[in-house]
Write a protein that holds these residues in place. Structure first.
Motif, PDB file in Angstrom:
ATOM      1  N   ILE A 132      -8.304  -2.056   3.369  1.00  0.00           N
ATOM      2  CA  ILE A 132      -7.637  -1.043   2.545  1.00  0.00           C
ATOM      3  C   ILE A 132      -8.142   0.349   2.905  1.00  0.00           C
ATOM      4  CG2 ILE A 132      -7.413  -0.176   0.184  1.00  0.00           C
ATOM      5  CD1 ILE A 132      -7.435  -3.082  -0.767  1.00  0.00           C
ATOM      6  N   ARG A 134      -4.045   8.960   7.012  1.00  0.00           N
ATOM      7  CA  ARG A 134      -4.531  10.341   7.150  1.00  0.00           C
ATOM      8  C   ARG A 134      -4.591  10.760   8.615  1.00  0.00           C
ATOM      9  NH1 ARG A 134      -7.972   8.800   2.694  1.00  0.00           N
ATOM     10  NH2 ARG A 134      -9.554   8.070   4.166  1.00  0.00           N
ATOM     11  N   GLU A 152      -1.006  -2.567   7.202  1.00  0.00           N
ATOM     12  CA  GLU A 152      -0.630  -3.066   5.879  1.00  0.00           C
ATOM     13  C   GLU A 152      -0.487  -4.582   5.877  1.00  0.00           C
ATOM     14  OE1 GLU A 152       2.434  -1.773   2.365  1.00  0.00           O
ATOM     15  OE2 GLU A 152       3.231  -1.874   4.400  1.00  0.00           O
ATOM     16  N   TYR A 190      -6.727   1.303   6.248  1.00  0.00           N
ATOM     17  CA  TYR A 190      -5.317   1.680   6.124  1.00  0.00           C
ATOM     18  C   TYR A 190      -5.179   3.124   5.649  1.00  0.00           C
ATOM     19  CZ  TYR A 190      -0.590   1.932   4.234  1.00  0.00           C
ATOM     20  OH  TYR A 190       0.700   2.338   3.940  1.00  0.00           O
ATOM     21  N   ARG A 191      -5.917   3.473   4.598  1.00  0.00           N
ATOM     22  CA  ARG A 191      -5.830   4.843   4.074  1.00  0.00           C
ATOM     23  C   ARG A 191      -6.245   5.867   5.123  1.00  0.00           C
ATOM     24  NH1 ARG A 191      -8.732   3.343  -1.717  1.00  0.00           N
ATOM     25  NH2 ARG A 191      -6.895   2.341  -2.685  1.00  0.00           N
ATOM     26  N   ASP A 192      -7.289   5.537   5.867  1.00  0.00           N
ATOM     27  CA  ASP A 192      -7.728   6.457   6.922  1.00  0.00           C
ATOM     28  C   ASP A 192      -6.701   6.537   8.043  1.00  0.00           C
ATOM     29  OD1 ASP A 192      -9.932   8.151   8.055  1.00  0.00           O
ATOM     30  OD2 ASP A 192      -9.805   6.653   9.651  1.00  0.00           O
ATOM     31  N   GLU A 209       0.333   5.532  -0.361  1.00  0.00           N
ATOM     32  CA  GLU A 209      -0.491   6.716  -0.554  1.00  0.00           C
ATOM     33  C   GLU A 209       0.368   7.765  -1.253  1.00  0.00           C
ATOM     34  OE1 GLU A 209      -3.959   7.122   0.453  1.00  0.00           O
ATOM     35  OE2 GLU A 209      -3.515   4.996   0.262  1.00  0.00           O
ATOM     36  N   GLN A 224       0.835  -1.198   0.000  1.00  0.00           N
ATOM     37  CA  GLN A 224       0.000   0.000   0.000  1.00  0.00           C
ATOM     38  C   GLN A 224       0.875   1.254   0.000  1.00  0.00           C
ATOM     39  OE1 GLN A 224      -3.540  -0.272  -0.139  1.00  0.00           O
ATOM     40  NE2 GLN A 224      -2.772  -2.309  -0.635  1.00  0.00           N
TER      41      GLN A 224
END
Length: 513
Positions: free
Chosen positions: A377, A385, A303, A380-382, A33, A31
């Motif tokens: 997923i 952030r 991850e 993970y993105r949150d 970003e 992953q």
């Protein structure tokens, strides 16, 4: 089919099956970003001084406090939450061992039987009795060929879960070190505020005694006495609450380092820097690059959870296809009764199984696993952030605390000067006692505000390092000696308990799987 007659054919079938193995399901994609590579908090660029910084793995050394460093070592060795995190790593490692066993024959059964038979038959001629012993032994083996990658994907998932457990252990270290530092400086702040309250109480007590003498001699009225008493008693009333804060902070430290709360004899000596709250400057903002966000243990754990779930999709998809198992059996039998021959049999061959009519259960299980993957997923993105937000908030709060520090320091000096002038004017008869009381109250307020702001700056530094994932290092083993001894006494752990702590890895190494 007998292996003794067709060994080459069976081996050929096995070789063809093994050579044609595939791995169903998606391969894990690390992953990334895109915005993280270019993200940076403006607050992290405001360092005005360059100096050598401690290793971010042990960031608390920035405070140069031997007492704090000793408490950190105690916590690493005895904290209960950290011990549980280490044990979960061992659990995950054992689960990986279970998954790895799929590489070998799944059925390996050795059997042996000894039977005694005594039979009596009554006939018109005469009763007949027969008795004999019967013996048998056998070995059965069954090996499901990993044709669709069912077992290899399960191993991949378990391996990622193990790495996630190790990352969670490091995250427990990050949280523990930050919490301990916060509790330690909460103790020092409460001690310093207690000193200020007692100093102001002594000053106000003197004013109260002076006004009382002047009232008794007729040089002032009762209003000055009651106002001085009110201010003095009000300051005294704040002391028990500060003493309670000190006790709570001590108990919190005791629990964090694995000692008994309320027992001062078990706590390390905390008198060396009693009431000392360090002064922080912007130099701590240097050398904390934003790319450390992805080094945060909780981000790496998130991850690895994605990697583990991605492999489970392949495990679920393998159920859509037939499974091929190579079976083999060797059996021997004999008996003591005359006429029963001894026998040796060798049997082997492939077995094909296919759940054809599943009514959509397998397909929907694949969908379930895929939905879970997508959830991870998004999480993970949150998480990335949120990590950026925490780092930016902590750096911004630290900058604002440092801005207030200079202003509050000037205000404190002005309050001291105001009290000196108010006392002089009162003694010379140019002002009433109310101005002295106001000056005393202002001084107490400004001294306390200045100290609290210094404490806030320290908390912001701790929050900044925590947001960047600092403090994941410990030189202690994953399993403490007492737990290791108990576990080895109960169960054969082999070499698993000797695994070194993952936190000792080089801090500069890139994120790897």
């Amino acid at each position: 089919m007998s292996l003794s007659t067709c060994p080459n054919r069976v081996l050929l079938i096995g070789a063809l099956c093994l050579g044609g193995c595939v791995r169903l399901g998606p391969n894990f994609q690390p992953q990334r970003e895109p915005w993280v590579e270019h993200w940076n908090s403006p607050a992290l660029d405001q360092a005005v001084e360059t100096r050598s910084q401690p290793d971010i793995r042990q960031w608390w050394r920035v405070f140069a406090d031997p007492t704090l460093e000793g408490l950190m070592a105690e916590a690493d060795a005895h904290n209960a939450s950290l011990q549980v995190a280490g044990l979960r790593v061992m659990e995950a490692r054992a689960q990986l061992g279970i998954a790895q066993s799929g590489r070998y024959p799944q059925v390996q059964i050795a059997s042996a039987d000894v039977l005694y038979r005594d039979r009596k038959v009554t006939t018109p001629e005469a009763p007949q009795t027969s008795s004999f012993w019967q013996y048998s032994a056998g070995f059965d083996i069954g090996w499901e060929v990993d044709f669709w990658g069912r077992f290899s994907r399960a191993i991949e998932s378990a391996d990622a879960a193990w790495l996630a457990a190790k990352a969670n252990y490091e995250d427990a270290l990050v949280l523990l070190h930050a919490q301990l530092a916060q509790s330690y400086f909460a103790l020092r702040t409460a001690e310093a505020r207690l000193h200020i309250a007692r100093d102001n109480a002594r000053l106000q007590k003197r004013s109260y005694e002076i006004t009382e003498r002047l009232f008794k001699s007729g040089e002032t009225d009762e209003l000055d006495v009651q106002q001085a008493k009110t201010q003095y008693v009000s300051t005294l009333s704040s002391i028990p609450d500060l003493e309670s804060q000190i006790m709570r902070s001590r108990n919190a430290l005791a629990v964090l380092i694995g000692h008994t709360p309320g027992n001062r004899a078990e706590l390390p000596d905390l008198t060396e820097k009693e009431g000392v709250v360090p002064l922080v400057d912007r130099a701590v903002l240097q050398d904390v690059p934003a790319n450390l966000l992805l080094r945060r243990p909780d981000i790496r754990a998130a991850e690895q959870k994605i990697a583990a779930q991605s492999a489970l999709i392949g495990v679920a998809q393998a159920d859509l296809y037939p499974s091929l198992t190579l079976l083999g059996s060797i059996g021997w039998s004999a008996g003591s009764l005359a006429g029963i021959p001894n026998g040796l049999s060798v049997i082997g061959g492939p077995s094909l199984r296919w759940n054809v009519f599943d009514h959509g259960a397998i397909k929907n299980n694949v969908r379930v696993q895929d939905a879970r993957l997508q959830q991870l997923i998004v999480v993970y993105r949150d998480d990335v952030r949120q990590a950026a937000r925490e780092a930016d908030d902590a750096a911004s709060d630290l900058n604002k605390s440092l801005e207030r520090e200079a202003l509050l320091r000037d205000a404190k000096q002005a309050a001291k000067r105001s009290l000196t002038l108010a006392n002089a004017l009162y003694r010379e008869g140019y002002s009433d006692f109310q101005r002295v009381l106001d000056a005393q109250r202002a001084l107490a307020t400004q001294e306390d505000a200045y100290l609290v702001n210094r404490s806030n700056a320290v908390s912001d530094v701790i929050a900044l390092y925590k947001a960047l994932g600092g403090g994941w290092y410990s030189d202690q083993p994953l399993i403490d000696p007492a737990s290791r001894k108990q576990m080895q006494k109960r169960t054969d752990w082999g070499q698993l308990l000797d695994e070194p702590a993952s936190s000792s890895a080089n801090a500069s190494s890139p994120l790897q799987r």
